[in-house]
Write a protein that holds these residues in place. Sequence first.
Motif, PDB file in Angstrom:
ATOM      1  N   GLY A  30       0.771  -1.234   0.000  1.00 12.06           N
ATOM      2  CA  GLY A  30       0.000   0.000   0.000  1.00 12.06           C
ATOM      3  C   GLY A  30       0.804   1.287   0.000  1.00 12.06           C
ATOM      4  O   GLY A  30       0.230   2.378  -0.077  1.00 12.06           O
ATOM      5  N   MET A  31       2.122   1.207   0.055  1.00 12.66           N
ATOM      6  CA  MET A  31       2.924   2.406   0.251  1.00 12.66           C
ATOM      7  C   MET A  31       2.928   3.312  -0.985  1.00 12.66           C
ATOM      8  O   MET A  31       2.848   4.535  -0.870  1.00 12.66           O
ATOM      9  CB  MET A  31       4.350   2.013   0.645  1.00 12.66           C
ATOM     10  N   HIS A  32       2.996   2.723  -2.181  1.00  6.61           N
ATOM     11  CA  HIS A  32       3.077   3.561  -3.375  1.00  6.61           C
ATOM     12  C   HIS A  32       1.806   4.380  -3.585  1.00  6.61           C
ATOM     13  O   HIS A  32       1.861   5.606  -3.775  1.00  6.61           O
ATOM     14  CB  HIS A  32       3.351   2.714  -4.618  1.00  6.61           C
ATOM     15  N   GLY A  33       0.674   3.719  -3.545  1.00 12.75           N
ATOM     16  CA  GLY A  33      -0.574   4.427  -3.783  1.00 12.75           C
ATOM     17  C   GLY A  33      -0.811   5.541  -2.795  1.00 12.75           C
ATOM     18  O   GLY A  33      -1.231   6.653  -3.164  1.00 12.75           O
ATOM     19  N   GLY A  84      -3.965  -3.325  -6.657  1.00 14.35           N
ATOM     20  CA  GLY A  84      -3.343  -3.837  -5.458  1.00 14.35           C
ATOM     21  C   GLY A  84      -3.283  -5.361  -5.362  1.00 14.35           C
ATOM     22  O   GLY A  84      -3.472  -6.089  -6.345  1.00 14.35           O
ATOM     23  N   LEU A  85      -3.011  -5.832  -4.150  1.00 13.11           N
ATOM     24  CA  LEU A  85      -2.887  -7.265  -3.892  1.00 13.11           C
ATOM     25  C   LEU A  85      -4.185  -7.992  -4.210  1.00 13.11           C
ATOM     26  O   LEU A  85      -4.171  -9.108  -4.748  1.00 13.11           O
ATOM     27  CB  LEU A  85      -2.500  -7.475  -2.430  1.00 13.11           C
ATOM     28  N   ALA A  86      -5.317  -7.362  -3.927  1.00 17.19           N
ATOM     29  CA  ALA A  86      -6.613  -8.007  -4.171  1.00 17.19           C
ATOM     30  C   ALA A  86      -6.800  -8.335  -5.642  1.00 17.19           C
ATOM     31  O   ALA A  86      -7.243  -9.433  -5.998  1.00 17.19           O
ATOM     32  CB  ALA A  86      -7.744  -7.109  -3.671  1.00 17.19           C
ATOM     33  N   ALA A  87      -6.486  -7.388  -6.527  1.00 13.50           N
ATOM     34  CA  ALA A  87      -6.665  -7.626  -7.959  1.00 13.50           C
ATOM     35  C   ALA A  87      -5.750  -8.746  -8.441  1.00 13.50           C
ATOM     36  O   ALA A  87      -6.179  -9.625  -9.205  1.00 13.50           O
ATOM     37  CB  ALA A  87      -6.402  -6.344  -8.740  1.00 13.50           C
ATOM     38  N   ASP A 113      -9.314   0.376   1.365  1.00 11.65           N
ATOM     39  CA  ASP A 113      -8.858  -0.938   1.814  1.00 11.65           C
ATOM     40  C   ASP A 113      -7.431  -1.126   1.313  1.00 11.65           C
ATOM     41  O   ASP A 113      -7.197  -1.094   0.092  1.00 11.65           O
ATOM     42  CB  ASP A 113      -9.777  -2.026   1.244  1.00 11.65           C
ATOM     43  N   PRO A 114      -6.436  -1.317   2.202  1.00 12.21           N
ATOM     44  CA  PRO A 114      -5.045  -1.469   1.747  1.00 12.21           C
ATOM     45  C   PRO A 114      -4.843  -2.593   0.731  1.00 12.21           C
ATOM     46  O   PRO A 114      -3.906  -2.519  -0.071  1.00 12.21           O
ATOM     47  CB  PRO A 114      -4.286  -1.759   3.048  1.00 12.21           C
ATOM     48  N   LEU A 115      -5.705  -3.604   0.760  1.00 11.00           N
ATOM     49  CA  LEU A 115      -5.561  -4.708  -0.190  1.00 11.00           C
ATOM     50  C   LEU A 115      -5.748  -4.256  -1.630  1.00 11.00           C
ATOM     51  O   LEU A 115      -5.316  -4.931  -2.565  1.00 11.00           O
ATOM     52  CB  LEU A 115      -6.563  -5.816   0.116  1.00 11.00           C
ATOM     53  N   TYR A 116      -6.405  -3.108  -1.824  1.00 12.36           N
ATOM     54  CA  TYR A 116      -6.690  -2.613  -3.166  1.00 12.36           C
ATOM     55  C   TYR A 116      -5.785  -1.455  -3.581  1.00 12.36           C
ATOM     56  O   TYR A 116      -5.966  -0.887  -4.662  1.00 12.36           O
ATOM     57  CB  TYR A 116      -8.155  -2.169  -3.254  1.00 12.36           C
TER      58      TYR A 116
END
Length: 329
Positions: free
Chosen positions: A167-170, A217-220, A256-259
């Motif tokens: 999540g750091m870049h976004g 993100g990780l979710a996608a 949501d950090p996952l996204y």
Amino acid sequence: MGHGGGGALSAELVEQVFAPAYGNAVLSGLGDSAVLELGGARLAFSTDSYVVQPLFFPGGSIGDLAVNGTVNDLAMSGARPAWLSAAFVLEEGVELAVVGRVARAMGAAAAAADVVVATGDTKVVEAGHGDGLYVTTAGIGVVPDGVDIHPRRARPGDAVIVSGPIGMHGVAVMSVREGLEFGVEIASDTAPLAGLVAAVLEVCPDVHVLRDPTRGGLAASLNEIARASGTGVRLRERAVPVPDAVANACGFLGLDPLYVANEGRLVAFVPRAAADAVLAAMRAHPQGAGAALIGECVADHPGMVVAATGLGGTRVVDLPLGEQLPRIC
């Protein structure tokens, strides 16, 4: 804007418009890069465009992204990146000092990633039509013998590992764009990952899947892998490394950090027996120091990602429709 966000609308655009127009077996794989055979060699080939605003942000710039993003797409096929092209679209009136700063950032990033910017192109558009500048890079790398990394290779029982905090870049890009302060500077994680991938392949040549969770993100990324392989993914939500500053920023903004996009992280699906060795190899590398085992690939709920929450329940982690934070790469 949603069609460029790396979620369901992006997938719809590719599957319903572009893939039918080009119609070939290589493209149908829809990986981060295409793996081609030419003259007895296996080559990975990828291209990407960068439209991030602002051009400079904590931890990086559009120049870093243009190199690292394409290097990482090649690395997700297990390739050793070697050559890049760089195409600039410049808006009339953009300061040459800005263009020079971006070019120098690209040169430094290429040197750090041990790749050569071998060719390029420049176009200029009228004022008001270019948002400063856009960059497109394409890259070629060599895939070692015996390496077969693809989203379709995920298998029930595989361990799911992320190489570091997400999540750091976004959040870094958004904080500068919107002028937000979170009490601590959040810097982008943009970095080349080919060295980390090489370290993982040394201890586990049979890596099944690698993905860099950028847009969506990780979710996608996990949803794309689940759908491509026809398997399910079960996450342990508390095991996913989210920095406190990112968690606080996302809580404040309702995200949501996952996204949230990343530019220096990867997610790996590896045989469970190799998980400990892969984790050790990642943690011994500067780009994988925060690696964590976050879940497993399962036969249940094929094509879906499910997270076990900290309260003992579960939730579906679906493919996002678009992008929570547009123009982040």
